[in-house]
Scaffold this motif. Structure first.
Motif, PDB file in Angstrom:
ATOM      1  N   TRP A  55     -13.727 -23.116 -28.419  1.00 21.61           N
ATOM      2  CA  TRP A  55     -12.946 -23.759 -27.352  1.00 21.61           C
ATOM      3  C   TRP A  55     -13.678 -24.932 -26.716  1.00 21.61           C
ATOM      4  N   ASN A  56     -14.695 -25.445 -27.364  1.00 17.82           N
ATOM      5  CA  ASN A  56     -15.482 -26.524 -26.770  1.00 17.82           C
ATOM      6  C   ASN A  56     -14.759 -27.865 -26.705  1.00 17.82           C
ATOM      7  N   LEU A  57     -13.660 -28.012 -27.440  1.00 22.24           N
ATOM      8  CA  LEU A  57     -12.933 -29.285 -27.456  1.00 22.24           C
ATOM      9  C   LEU A  57     -11.614 -29.216 -26.683  1.00 22.24           C
ATOM     10  N   LEU A  58     -11.486 -28.254 -25.770  1.00 21.02           N
ATOM     11  CA  LEU A  58     -10.223 -28.119 -25.054  1.00 21.02           C
ATOM     12  C   LEU A  58      -9.903 -29.373 -24.249  1.00 21.02           C
ATOM     13  N   SER A  59     -10.894 -29.899 -23.545  1.00 25.66           N
ATOM     14  CA  SER A  59     -10.679 -31.110 -22.760  1.00 25.66           C
ATOM     15  C   SER A  59     -10.290 -32.282 -23.664  1.00 25.66           C
ATOM     16  N   PHE A  60     -11.020 -32.419 -24.760  1.00 23.28           N
ATOM     17  CA  PHE A  60     -10.747 -33.512 -25.691  1.00 23.28           C
ATOM     18  C   PHE A  60      -9.384 -33.328 -26.356  1.00 23.28           C
ATOM     19  N   SER A  61      -9.020 -32.089 -26.644  1.00 23.98           N
ATOM     20  CA  SER A  61      -7.711 -31.815 -27.249  1.00 23.98           C
ATOM     21  C   SER A  61      -6.588 -32.291 -26.335  1.00 23.98           C
ATOM     22  N   MET A  62      -6.741 -32.022 -25.041  1.00 23.09           N
ATOM     23  CA  MET A  62      -5.736 -32.477 -24.085  1.00 23.09           C
ATOM     24  C   MET A  62      -5.693 -33.995 -24.026  1.00 23.09           C
ATOM     25  N   GLN A  63      -6.858 -34.628 -24.092  1.00 20.24           N
ATOM     26  CA  GLN A  63      -6.894 -36.089 -24.097  1.00 20.24           C
ATOM     27  C   GLN A  63      -6.144 -36.646 -25.309  1.00 20.24           C
ATOM     28  N   MET A  64      -6.370 -36.052 -26.479  1.00 20.50           N
ATOM     29  CA  MET A  64      -5.721 -36.537 -27.694  1.00 20.50           C
ATOM     30  C   MET A  64      -4.217 -36.278 -27.663  1.00 20.50           C
ATOM     31  N   LEU A  65      -3.822 -35.148 -27.090  1.00 16.94           N
ATOM     32  CA  LEU A  65      -2.396 -34.865 -26.957  1.00 16.94           C
ATOM     33  C   LEU A  65      -1.737 -35.896 -26.040  1.00 16.94           C
ATOM     34  N   LEU A  66      -2.452 -36.297 -24.994  1.00 18.00           N
ATOM     35  CA  LEU A  66      -1.924 -37.312 -24.088  1.00 18.00           C
ATOM     36  C   LEU A  66      -1.894 -38.687 -24.748  1.00 18.00           C
ATOM     37  N   VAL A  67      -2.857 -38.963 -25.637  1.00 14.87           N
ATOM     38  CA  VAL A  67      -2.808 -40.208 -26.403  1.00 14.87           C
ATOM     39  C   VAL A  67      -1.480 -40.301 -27.149  1.00 14.87           C
ATOM     40  N   LEU A  68      -1.114 -39.212 -27.784  1.00 15.61           N
ATOM     41  CA  LEU A  68       0.133 -39.172 -28.539  1.00 15.61           C
ATOM     42  C   LEU A  68       1.349 -39.246 -27.622  1.00 15.61           C
ATOM     43  N   VAL A  69       1.391 -38.377 -26.617  1.00  9.11           N
ATOM     44  CA  VAL A  69       2.582 -38.258 -25.770  1.00  9.11           C
ATOM     45  C   VAL A  69       2.786 -39.502 -24.906  1.00  9.11           C
ATOM     46  N   ALA A  70       1.721 -39.939 -24.221  1.00  5.87           N
ATOM     47  CA  ALA A  70       1.854 -41.105 -23.339  1.00  5.87           C
ATOM     48  C   ALA A  70       2.145 -42.363 -24.150  1.00  5.87           C
ATOM     49  N   GLY A  71       1.511 -42.490 -25.309  1.00  6.23           N
ATOM     50  CA  GLY A  71       1.766 -43.648 -26.161  1.00  6.23           C
ATOM     51  C   GLY A  71       3.197 -43.671 -26.660  1.00  6.23           C
ATOM     52  N   PHE A  72       3.710 -42.517 -27.032  1.00  8.46           N
ATOM     53  CA  PHE A  72       5.100 -42.428 -27.504  1.00  8.46           C
ATOM     54  C   PHE A  72       6.073 -42.789 -26.388  1.00  8.46           C
ATOM     55  N   MET A  73       5.832 -42.241 -25.195  1.00 10.59           N
ATOM     56  CA  MET A  73       6.728 -42.527 -24.074  1.00 10.59           C
ATOM     57  C   MET A  73       6.710 -44.012 -23.728  1.00 10.59           C
ATOM     58  N   LEU A  74       5.526 -44.621 -23.781  1.00 10.15           N
ATOM     59  CA  LEU A  74       5.433 -46.053 -23.496  1.00 10.15           C
ATOM     60  C   LEU A  74       6.219 -46.856 -24.535  1.00 10.15           C
ATOM     61  N   ALA A  75       6.039 -46.511 -25.798  1.00 10.50           N
ATOM     62  CA  ALA A  75       6.706 -47.267 -26.863  1.00 10.50           C
ATOM     63  C   ALA A  75       8.214 -47.096 -26.836  1.00 10.50           C
ATOM     64  N   SER A  76       8.695 -45.971 -26.331  1.00 11.20           N
ATOM     65  CA  SER A  76      10.134 -45.728 -26.312  1.00 11.20           C
ATOM     66  C   SER A  76      10.818 -46.343 -25.100  1.00 11.20           C
ATOM     67  N   SER A  77      10.039 -46.926 -24.196  1.00  7.34           N
ATOM     68  CA  SER A  77      10.646 -47.599 -23.047  1.00  7.34           C
ATOM     69  C   SER A  77      11.318 -48.884 -23.520  1.00  7.34           C
ATOM     70  N   PRO A  78      12.442 -49.250 -22.941  1.00  4.57           N
ATOM     71  CA  PRO A  78      13.191 -50.422 -23.423  1.00  4.57           C
ATOM     72  C   PRO A  78      12.376 -51.716 -23.502  1.00  4.57           C
ATOM     73  N   PRO A  79      11.554 -52.070 -22.492  1.00  3.53           N
ATOM     74  CA  PRO A  79      10.813 -53.335 -22.605  1.00  3.53           C
ATOM     75  C   PRO A  79       9.815 -53.347 -23.758  1.00  3.53           C
ATOM     76  N   VAL A  80       9.111 -52.225 -23.974  1.00  5.91           N
ATOM     77  CA  VAL A  80       8.107 -52.189 -25.034  1.00  5.91           C
ATOM     78  C   VAL A  80       8.775 -52.195 -26.401  1.00  5.91           C
ATOM     79  N   LYS A  81       9.890 -51.505 -26.536  1.00  2.87           N
ATOM     80  CA  LYS A  81      10.615 -51.538 -27.812  1.00  2.87           C
ATOM     81  C   LYS A  81      11.036 -52.961 -28.154  1.00  2.87           C
ATOM     82  N   LYS A  82      11.472 -53.708 -27.148  1.00  4.39           N
ATOM     83  CA  LYS A  82      11.853 -55.098 -27.388  1.00  4.39           C
ATOM     84  C   LYS A  82      10.641 -55.934 -27.797  1.00  4.39           C
ATOM     85  N   LEU A  83       9.500 -55.698 -27.143  1.00  5.56           N
ATOM     86  CA  LEU A  83       8.285 -56.453 -27.468  1.00  5.56           C
ATOM     87  C   LEU A  83       7.809 -56.152 -28.881  1.00  5.56           C
ATOM     88  N   LEU A  84       7.792 -54.871 -29.245  1.00  8.37           N
ATOM     89  CA  LEU A  84       7.362 -54.495 -30.593  1.00  8.37           C
ATOM     90  C   LEU A  84       8.300 -55.081 -31.647  1.00  8.37           C
TER      91      LEU A  84
END
Length: 436
Positions: A55-84
């Motif tokens: 369980w030594n990577l629990l903190s890092f695991s949460m960070q990586m999960l947030l990389v995925l989730v927060a990045g996905f939410m940002l990309a799915s926002s209308p302004p970012v989708k238009k920019l991409l």
């Protein structure tokens, strides 16, 4: 030529590479056996190392999960989708799409590895919605930019040795980034990879008959729906004022962090930036929550696999197996060849210990005394370990999980191309570390 050479690798990987979860289970058993046979450890000792580190990577695991989730939410926002989509419109053909996604991924990974992983995958999806291109190679090209991260602004090894109070300061002192990240050999190596990687990926492009084209409709994110305001709670969920105010509070803190405190870019700050940009750009909490429900589906691999890698790392370090691997390479090195052998040993260790900072803690006690005894350049040896760690990430499913989750692919879909990238970048980096 590269297309023909990559075909057997793609077919081999597609046929024999298991799911990353199966890979980590086999890797666990392999490390168990190696620790018992190579380090003369008892099964009880090895189980103890594994269980205590699981369980030594629990903190890092949460960070990586947030990389995925927060990045996905940002990309799915209308302004970012238009920019991409607007940026993706620069590519008019499959070769242009491959080159463009590689360059964007390289630049983003040089800034910050977490930023590079998410941006590369999201941009690949945007390109695939506009251009008919082999989706496997497109995503592999997006992931290939990750190879430069440890030679960039967020490289954990060069930043560690440049920080006062690091664990090896009494031995090597403080090594400024002018001798590592901004050293001539490192800048030249980066320049070479920025030229070579887009070309390598472009010339691996399969012909139309062999290409795997994805229906653009399958890559579209679910459109946010707005429920009717029938209850007081509905007004809050659909409130633009609430979402924007909270988002601006987060962005205000980022301004305080960078301009008042003089803070730098790290994984927590990248996640903070992604999250509060997503909150601001989605405007309503309802829109953000719809995006979150879509994003979280891709996080299963991170949740289940990262604890196994933590256990593997614990066995490698506490049994002495990682040190033995490094010492074996050092034993055959000279002052001139030590950077090369440090690079190779770091690449091998990285398969089992996929953590830049953790790997430096394992290898520094072996590499640094060897560098001093042989009269080798300590800064170059440190960067060799850093580049070795980054190099074999190309075939380490641990780091590919967020990219694969965003892209909707399996590891076997891209790893054949990644093997070719590994072989070519290995030659380039070895030559740069040995001769530049």
């Amino acid at each position: 030529m590269l297309n023909r050479a990559s075909r057997p690798l793609v077919k081999l990987v597609d046929k024999y590479l298991p799911d990353p979860y199966i890979f980590v289970l086999l890797l666990t058993l392999l490390v168990f056996a190696a620790a018992m046979l190579g380090q003369q450890k008892t099964p009880v000792e090895v189980l103890g190392y594994w269980g205590s580190g699981f369980w030594n990577l629990l903190s890092f695991s949460m960070q990586m999960l947030l990389v995925l989730v927060a990045g996905f939410m940002l990309a799915s926002s209308p302004p970012v989708k238009k920019l991409l989509d607007a940026t993706a419109s620069l590519a008019r053909s499959a070769p242009q799409a491959i080159i463009l996604v590689t360059l964007v991924s390289l630049a983003a990974s040089w800034l910050n590895w977490g930023f590079g992983l998410v941006v590369g995958a999201l941009f690949a999806k945007a390109l695939a919605r506009r251009v008919k291109v082999d989706y496997r190679l497109l995503v592999a090209s997006a992931y290939s930019g990750f190879v430069v991260w440890h030679g960039g602004l967020a490289g954990s090894v060069p930043l560690t040795v440049a920080t006062p109070g690091h664990f090896a300061e009494a031995q090597i002192g403080i090594i400024p980034t002018s001798e590592t990240i901004f050293a001539g050999f490192n800048l030249l190596l980066l320049a070479l990879l920025f030229i070579i990687m887009p070309l390598v990926n472009r010339f691996m492009l399969p012909d139309d008959k062999e290409s795997v084209i994805v229906d653009p409709a399958l890559l579209e994110d679910a459109a946010p729906t707005q429920s009717e305001n029938k209850r007081p709670a509905d007004y809050l969920e659909n409130s633009r004022i609430l979402g924007i105010l909270v988002g601006l509070c987060g962005l205000g803190y980022l301004g305080y962090w960078f301009f008042v405190q003089g803070g730098s870019l790290n994984l927590n700050i990248v996640n903070f930036l992604f999250l509060f940009l997503a909150i601001t750009l989605h405007q309503t909490p309802r829109s953000l929550l719809v995006s979150l429900n879509e994003a979280i589906k891709g996080g299963a691999g991170i949740v289940i696999q990262f604890p196994f890698y933590a256990g593997i790392m614990a066995v490698m370090v506490q049994s002495g197996l990682a040190q033995s691997i490094s010492s074996g390479f050092v034993a055959i090195a000279s002052a001139e060849s030590l950077p090369f052998w440090s690079f190779i040993s770091a690449g091998v260790v990285n398969i089992f210990v996929p953590s830049g900072g953790g790997q430096w803690a394992v290898q520094a006690p072996i590499m640094l005394p060897a560098a001093e005894a042989l009269g080798a350049d300590v800064a170059r040896v440190a960067m060799a370990v850093a580049w070795g760690d980054a190099w074999t990430n190309l075939i380490q499913p641990f780091w590919a999980l967020p990219v694969l989750a965003i892209a909707g692919l399996k590891a076997r879909d891209i790893m054949g191309f990644c093997l070719m990238q590994l072989l070519i970048t290995g030659v380039v980096i070895s030559v740069a570390l040995s001769w530049f």
